[in-house]
Design a protein around this motif. Structure first.
Motif, PDB file in Angstrom:
ATOM      1  N   SER A  22      31.065  61.559  10.595  1.00  0.00           N
ATOM      2  CA  SER A  22      31.908  61.177  11.108  1.00  0.00           C
ATOM      3  C   SER A  22      32.446  61.848  12.361  1.00  0.00           C
ATOM      4  CB  SER A  22      33.545  61.303  10.271  1.00  0.00           C
ATOM      5  OG  SER A  22      33.692  62.700   9.878  1.00  0.00           O
ATOM      6  N   HIS A  23      32.035  62.932  12.387  1.00  0.00           N
ATOM      7  CA  HIS A  23      31.810  63.752  13.410  1.00  0.00           C
ATOM      8  C   HIS A  23      31.100  62.948  14.948  1.00  0.00           C
ATOM      9  CE1 HIS A  23      32.468  67.238  16.107  1.00  0.00           C
ATOM     10  NE2 HIS A  23      31.251  67.346  16.644  1.00  0.00           N
ATOM     11  N   GLN A  24      29.860  62.599  14.490  1.00  0.00           N
ATOM     12  CA  GLN A  24      28.933  61.961  15.423  1.00  0.00           C
ATOM     13  C   GLN A  24      29.720  60.531  16.011  1.00  0.00           C
ATOM     14  OE1 GLN A  24      25.768  62.449  12.849  1.00  0.00           O
ATOM     15  NE2 GLN A  24      24.355  63.051  14.276  1.00  0.00           N
ATOM     16  N   ILE A  25      30.174  59.833  15.141  1.00  0.00           N
ATOM     17  CA  ILE A  25      30.905  58.582  15.264  1.00  0.00           C
ATOM     18  C   ILE A  25      32.071  58.723  16.270  1.00  0.00           C
ATOM     19  CG2 ILE A  25      32.087  56.505  14.365  1.00  0.00           C
ATOM     20  CD1 ILE A  25      30.733  57.238  11.544  1.00  0.00           C
ATOM     21  N   ALA A  26      32.766  59.718  15.872  1.00  0.00           N
ATOM     22  CA  ALA A  26      34.013  60.031  16.763  1.00  0.00           C
ATOM     23  C   ALA A  26      33.500  60.544  18.208  1.00  0.00           C
ATOM     24  CB  ALA A  26      34.739  61.079  16.031  1.00  0.00           C
TER      25      ALA A  26
END
Lengths: 212, 212
Positions: A22-26
């Motif tokens: 989710s960090h990368q998506i964000a």
């Protein structure tokens, strides 16, 4: 299920780069993880994405059939309707049969002298009349064998093609007149088009070849 | 769907700046609006971009219509075919008309004594015979008015419904016999089902209501 533009973007990203955190998506969307959380929750609950602890989000395959249904619902009768093929109510059954062959259609809309819908006559109605034997097809008016108002199943340009197709199946007819009300004349309908099983079949072909 | 480099650029621009007018896109790419028009047409038709009047182009994120096409292609004739409605080639035209009404179908498959496909007879063929006037419908064999092998457009259970629908539209027929070869008899076909415009319309309704 209708996804928001941001949810669609998330699905695209996970499809391409998954497993992804989710960090990368964000980061890719220039958002905080907190802002992303509701969308990710919806996408995992709906089964479109799968979350695995310490690995990231996977694309699970969207409910493709639900998407198809959504797309089909968007198509309006007005987008695909054909020209109406009409005949006057005082024409003979013989004239109706000839018109049917000339126009190469399966159903004719029967109208009064002002073009308002009076009835619908199908190949089946005409075939029944033709083998009746006793009657003279040249003198028998088409209004004798047609289905007449108010028993006609109609559609409007604003209705979805899906609803029109449901009417065709449910009422076992080959064609629906596309109508609109006539200003100042209650119960009168103007015929502005037609939707037939051929229209639906042609649309099916168009949809199926849209990626070529 | 493979986008050209210019189309990729347009998508990037709309993604970043949408809603954006074609005028603005043209300016950013140093092109005239006329030069841009074909690309924008392709991108909107494929569902990648959406155009809203007086607002501009939006990124849709996903070629929904391409997905629909993909799904439709997966459905096989064998998944949706109906039972074949047949009549013997030596039956009379009158018998064929009666069978048509009894079975409530638009097309009958005509078979030989071993059940192999000989021809196809439609409501239209029968109506033409019925108004011919000179012939006796009770004695005239249906084989006189049917379309006969090898001029019959057929389909198989393995073929996609999309291909079958294309055949229906292209050859302007109402129904296709679903056939399979007969072991040991070259050129003979066994009729194992039918695909009609009604089949396609019913499938359209099923697909459109799949999310309920």
């Amino acid at each position: 299920m209708q996804l928001s533009p941001r949810q669609e973007k998330i699905v695209e990203i996970v499809k391409r780069h998954g497993p992804i955190t989710s960090h990368q998506i964000a980061e890719m969307l220039n958002l905080t993880r907190a802002a992303l959380r509701p969308d990710l929750a919806i996408l995992t609950m709906s089964g479109i994405l799968e979350a695995r602890p310490r690995v990231g989000y996977f694309y699970q395959g969207r409910p493709a059939r639900a998407l198809v249904a959504e797309e089909l619902k968007k198509i309006k009768v007005g987008d695909v309707k054909g020209l109406p093929k009409v005949i006057r109510y005082d024409a003979s059954v013989y004239d109706a049969i000839v018109t049917l062959f000339l126009e190469d259609v399966g159903t004719l809309m029967v109208v009064d002298s002002e073009g308002h819908l009076e009835g619908v006559v199908s190949r089946k109605d005409l075939l029944k009349a033709a083998i009746g034997g006793t009657a003279n097809l040249q003198t028998m008016p088409v209004s004798v064998v047609m289905t007449r108002m108010p028993n006609i199943i109609c559609t409007t340009p604003e209705e979805s093609v899906l609803t029109a197709a449901q009417k065709i199946i449910e009422h076992e007819v080959d064609a629906l007149p596309v109508v609109r009300p006539v200003a100042g004349k209650e119960k009168k309908l103007e015929v502005i088009g037609r939707i037939t099983k051929t229209t639906i079949t042609r649309l099916f072909v168009e949809l199926g070849t849209a990626d070529r």
